[in-house]
Design a protein around this motif. Structure first.
Motif, PDB file in Angstrom:
ATOM      1  N   ILE A  11       7.104  -4.625  -7.299  1.00 32.28           N
ATOM      2  CA  ILE A  11       6.517  -4.016  -5.871  1.00 32.28           C
ATOM      3  C   ILE A  11       7.695  -2.584  -6.060  1.00 32.28           C
ATOM      4  O   ILE A  11       8.928  -2.541  -6.549  1.00 32.28           O
ATOM      5  CB  ILE A  11       7.334  -4.616  -4.844  1.00 32.28           C
ATOM      6  CG1 ILE A  11       6.631  -6.208  -4.770  1.00 32.28           C
ATOM      7  CG2 ILE A  11       6.907  -4.145  -3.497  1.00 32.28           C
ATOM      8  CD1 ILE A  11       6.981  -7.061  -3.781  1.00 32.28           C
ATOM      9  N   GLU A  12       6.968  -1.516  -5.760  1.00 32.32           N
ATOM     10  CA  GLU A  12       7.583  -0.377  -5.905  1.00 32.32           C
ATOM     11  C   GLU A  12       7.341   0.605  -4.522  1.00 32.32           C
ATOM     12  O   GLU A  12       6.674  -0.079  -3.452  1.00 32.32           O
ATOM     13  CB  GLU A  12       7.154   0.568  -6.890  1.00 32.32           C
ATOM     14  CG  GLU A  12       7.640   0.121  -8.342  1.00 32.32           C
ATOM     15  CD  GLU A  12       7.183   0.871  -9.352  1.00 32.32           C
ATOM     16  OE1 GLU A  12       6.501   1.898  -9.211  1.00 32.32           O
ATOM     17  OE2 GLU A  12       7.262   0.528 -10.450  1.00 32.32           O
ATOM     18  N   GLY A  13       8.034   1.466  -4.060  1.00 29.26           N
ATOM     19  CA  GLY A  13       7.682   2.202  -3.129  1.00 29.26           C
ATOM     20  C   GLY A  13       8.789   2.293  -2.229  1.00 29.26           C
ATOM     21  O   GLY A  13       9.702   1.662  -2.069  1.00 29.26           O
ATOM     22  N   THR A  14       8.516   3.028  -0.872  1.00 28.08           N
ATOM     23  CA  THR A  14       9.701   3.337   0.038  1.00 28.08           C
ATOM     24  C   THR A  14      10.006   1.948   0.709  1.00 28.08           C
ATOM     25  O   THR A  14      11.077   1.746   1.134  1.00 28.08           O
ATOM     26  CB  THR A  14       8.926   4.158   1.078  1.00 28.08           C
ATOM     27  OG1 THR A  14       8.380   5.546   0.524  1.00 28.08           O
ATOM     28  CG2 THR A  14      10.042   4.627   2.249  1.00 28.08           C
ATOM     29  N   SER A  39       6.560  -0.672  12.531  1.00 27.42           N
ATOM     30  CA  SER A  39       5.152  -1.390  12.536  1.00 27.42           C
ATOM     31  C   SER A  39       4.319  -1.469  11.285  1.00 27.42           C
ATOM     32  O   SER A  39       3.339  -2.072  11.113  1.00 27.42           O
ATOM     33  CB  SER A  39       4.608  -0.489  13.767  1.00 27.42           C
ATOM     34  OG  SER A  39       4.275   0.542  13.470  1.00 27.42           O
ATOM     35  N   SER A  40       4.837  -0.586  10.427  1.00 23.51           N
ATOM     36  CA  SER A  40       3.934  -0.638   8.848  1.00 23.51           C
ATOM     37  C   SER A  40       5.017  -0.187   7.950  1.00 23.51           C
ATOM     38  O   SER A  40       6.115   0.255   8.110  1.00 23.51           O
ATOM     39  CB  SER A  40       2.832   0.344   8.902  1.00 23.51           C
ATOM     40  OG  SER A  40       3.543   1.701   9.253  1.00 23.51           O
ATOM     41  N   TYR A  41       4.566  -0.845   6.501  1.00 27.68           N
ATOM     42  CA  TYR A  41       5.407  -0.746   5.500  1.00 27.68           C
ATOM     43  C   TYR A  41       4.423  -0.340   4.390  1.00 27.68           C
ATOM     44  O   TYR A  41       3.302  -0.878   4.234  1.00 27.68           O
ATOM     45  CB  TYR A  41       5.917  -2.091   5.016  1.00 27.68           C
ATOM     46  CG  TYR A  41       6.817  -2.708   6.171  1.00 27.68           C
ATOM     47  CD1 TYR A  41       8.040  -2.434   5.935  1.00 27.68           C
ATOM     48  CD2 TYR A  41       6.468  -3.428   7.193  1.00 27.68           C
ATOM     49  CE1 TYR A  41       9.037  -2.900   6.986  1.00 27.68           C
ATOM     50  CE2 TYR A  41       7.323  -3.774   8.110  1.00 27.68           C
ATOM     51  CZ  TYR A  41       8.549  -3.568   8.001  1.00 27.68           C
ATOM     52  OH  TYR A  41       9.301  -4.090   8.875  1.00 27.68           O
ATOM     53  N   ASP A  42       4.920   0.659   3.504  1.00 26.37           N
ATOM     54  CA  ASP A  42       4.166   1.278   2.300  1.00 26.37           C
ATOM     55  C   ASP A  42       4.667   0.811   0.976  1.00 26.37           C
ATOM     56  O   ASP A  42       5.929   0.956   0.852  1.00 26.37           O
ATOM     57  CB  ASP A  42       4.326   2.853   2.343  1.00 26.37           C
ATOM     58  CG  ASP A  42       3.647   3.375   3.785  1.00 26.37           C
ATOM     59  OD1 ASP A  42       2.477   2.824   4.122  1.00 26.37           O
ATOM     60  OD2 ASP A  42       3.977   4.649   4.052  1.00 26.37           O
ATOM     61  N   ILE A  43       4.094   0.171   0.285  1.00 24.08           N
ATOM     62  CA  ILE A  43       4.184  -0.508  -0.761  1.00 24.08           C
ATOM     63  C   ILE A  43       3.319  -0.077  -1.945  1.00 24.08           C
ATOM     64  O   ILE A  43       2.248  -0.037  -1.847  1.00 24.08           O
ATOM     65  CB  ILE A  43       4.497  -2.009  -0.859  1.00 24.08           C
ATOM     66  CG1 ILE A  43       3.392  -2.754  -0.378  1.00 24.08           C
ATOM     67  CG2 ILE A  43       5.732  -2.288  -0.017  1.00 24.08           C
ATOM     68  CD1 ILE A  43       3.666  -4.212  -0.638  1.00 24.08           C
ATOM     69  N   LEU A  44       3.877  -0.328  -3.350  1.00 20.95           N
ATOM     70  CA  LEU A  44       2.932  -0.019  -4.239  1.00 20.95           C
ATOM     71  C   LEU A  44       3.060  -1.272  -5.320  1.00 20.95           C
ATOM     72  O   LEU A  44       4.160  -1.502  -5.632  1.00 20.95           O
ATOM     73  CB  LEU A  44       3.526   1.237  -5.065  1.00 20.95           C
ATOM     74  CG  LEU A  44       2.372   1.658  -6.477  1.00 20.95           C
ATOM     75  CD1 LEU A  44       1.184   2.283  -5.994  1.00 20.95           C
ATOM     76  CD2 LEU A  44       3.236   2.796  -7.214  1.00 20.95           C
ATOM     77  N   SER A  58      -1.581  -0.526  -7.365  1.00 20.03           N
ATOM     78  CA  SER A  58      -2.312  -0.154  -6.146  1.00 20.03           C
ATOM     79  C   SER A  58      -1.462  -0.072  -5.038  1.00 20.03           C
ATOM     80  O   SER A  58      -0.599  -0.832  -4.705  1.00 20.03           O
ATOM     81  CB  SER A  58      -3.277  -1.569  -6.042  1.00 20.03           C
ATOM     82  OG  SER A  58      -3.830  -1.733  -4.973  1.00 20.03           O
ATOM     83  N   PHE A  59      -1.766   1.043  -4.028  1.00 24.10           N
ATOM     84  CA  PHE A  59      -1.101   1.137  -2.813  1.00 24.10           C
ATOM     85  C   PHE A  59      -1.564   0.494  -1.782  1.00 24.10           C
ATOM     86  O   PHE A  59      -2.727   0.192  -1.714  1.00 24.10           O
ATOM     87  CB  PHE A  59      -1.035   2.973  -2.482  1.00 24.10           C
ATOM     88  CG  PHE A  59      -0.355   3.104  -1.452  1.00 24.10           C
ATOM     89  CD1 PHE A  59       0.990   3.270  -1.032  1.00 24.10           C
ATOM     90  CD2 PHE A  59      -1.185   3.099  -0.074  1.00 24.10           C
ATOM     91  CE1 PHE A  59       1.585   3.642  -0.012  1.00 24.10           C
ATOM     92  CE2 PHE A  59      -0.638   3.442   0.894  1.00 24.10           C
ATOM     93  CZ  PHE A  59       0.847   3.869   1.148  1.00 24.10           C
ATOM     94  N   HIS A  60      -0.565   0.006  -1.113  1.00 28.79           N
ATOM     95  CA  HIS A  60      -0.884  -0.939   0.165  1.00 28.79           C
ATOM     96  C   HIS A  60      -0.176  -0.482   1.419  1.00 28.79           C
ATOM     97  O   HIS A  60       1.116  -0.202   1.222  1.00 28.79           O
ATOM     98  CB  HIS A  60      -0.570  -2.258  -0.087  1.00 28.79           C
ATOM     99  CG  HIS A  60      -1.465  -2.972  -1.189  1.00 28.79           C
ATOM    100  ND1 HIS A  60      -2.986  -3.331  -0.900  1.00 28.79           N
ATOM    101  CD2 HIS A  60      -1.429  -2.864  -2.405  1.00 28.79           C
ATOM    102  CE1 HIS A  60      -3.520  -3.552  -1.971  1.00 28.79           C
ATOM    103  NE2 HIS A  60      -2.406  -3.433  -2.959  1.00 28.79           N
ATOM    104  N   GLU A  61      -0.801  -0.524   2.626  1.00 27.25           N
ATOM    105  CA  GLU A  61      -0.051  -0.531   3.828  1.00 27.25           C
ATOM    106  C   GLU A  61      -0.044  -1.651   4.505  1.00 27.25           C
ATOM    107  O   GLU A  61      -1.272  -1.878   4.553  1.00 27.25           O
ATOM    108  CB  GLU A  61      -0.568   0.908   4.831  1.00 27.25           C
ATOM    109  CG  GLU A  61       0.179   1.107   6.028  1.00 27.25           C
ATOM    110  CD  GLU A  61      -0.480   2.045   6.911  1.00 27.25           C
ATOM    111  OE1 GLU A  61      -1.384   2.280   6.556  1.00 27.25           O
ATOM    112  OE2 GLU A  61       0.143   2.523   7.762  1.00 27.25           O
ATOM    113  N   VAL A  62       1.026  -2.292   4.854  1.00 29.06           N
ATOM    114  CA  VAL A  62       1.003  -3.564   5.351  1.00 29.06           C
ATOM    115  C   VAL A  62       1.358  -3.214   6.873  1.00 29.06           C
ATOM    116  O   VAL A  62       2.397  -2.804   7.205  1.00 29.06           O
ATOM    117  CB  VAL A  62       2.205  -4.372   4.759  1.00 29.06           C
ATOM    118  CG1 VAL A  62       2.232  -5.696   5.551  1.00 29.06           C
ATOM    119  CG2 VAL A  62       2.037  -4.504   3.447  1.00 29.06           C
TER     120      VAL A  62
END
Length: 79
Positions: A11-14, A39-44, A58-62
């Protein structure tokens, strides 16, 4: 389907520090999600093939759903 054991998942990203991948290859939130704090999390999500070195990402906004927090109940008896 190609064996998952040939792949390393990461898992990568902010907001990567808020998640982990468990032994069943499931994405798990670390700690408790708090809508009021974030309220949201950005992960790769990154999968790397251990044999070929090929990577897929794959980028995902949780998004965290707000819920009604149970009110505290305090009962005071006057004697």
């Amino acid at each position: 389907m190609e064996e998952l054991s040939k792949w390393t998942l990461s898992i990568e990203g902010t907001d990567a520090k808020n998640f982990k991948i468990n032994g069943d290859h499931q994405l798990i939130f670390v700690g408790a999600a708090n809508y009021e704090a974030q309220s949201s999390y950005d992960i790769l999500l990154v999968a790397t093939n251990n044999e070929t070195g090929k990577t897929l990402s794959s980028f995902h906004e949780v998004n965290v759903t707000d819920r009604n927090d149970a009110p505290s109940l305090f009962i005071s008896h006057a004697y």
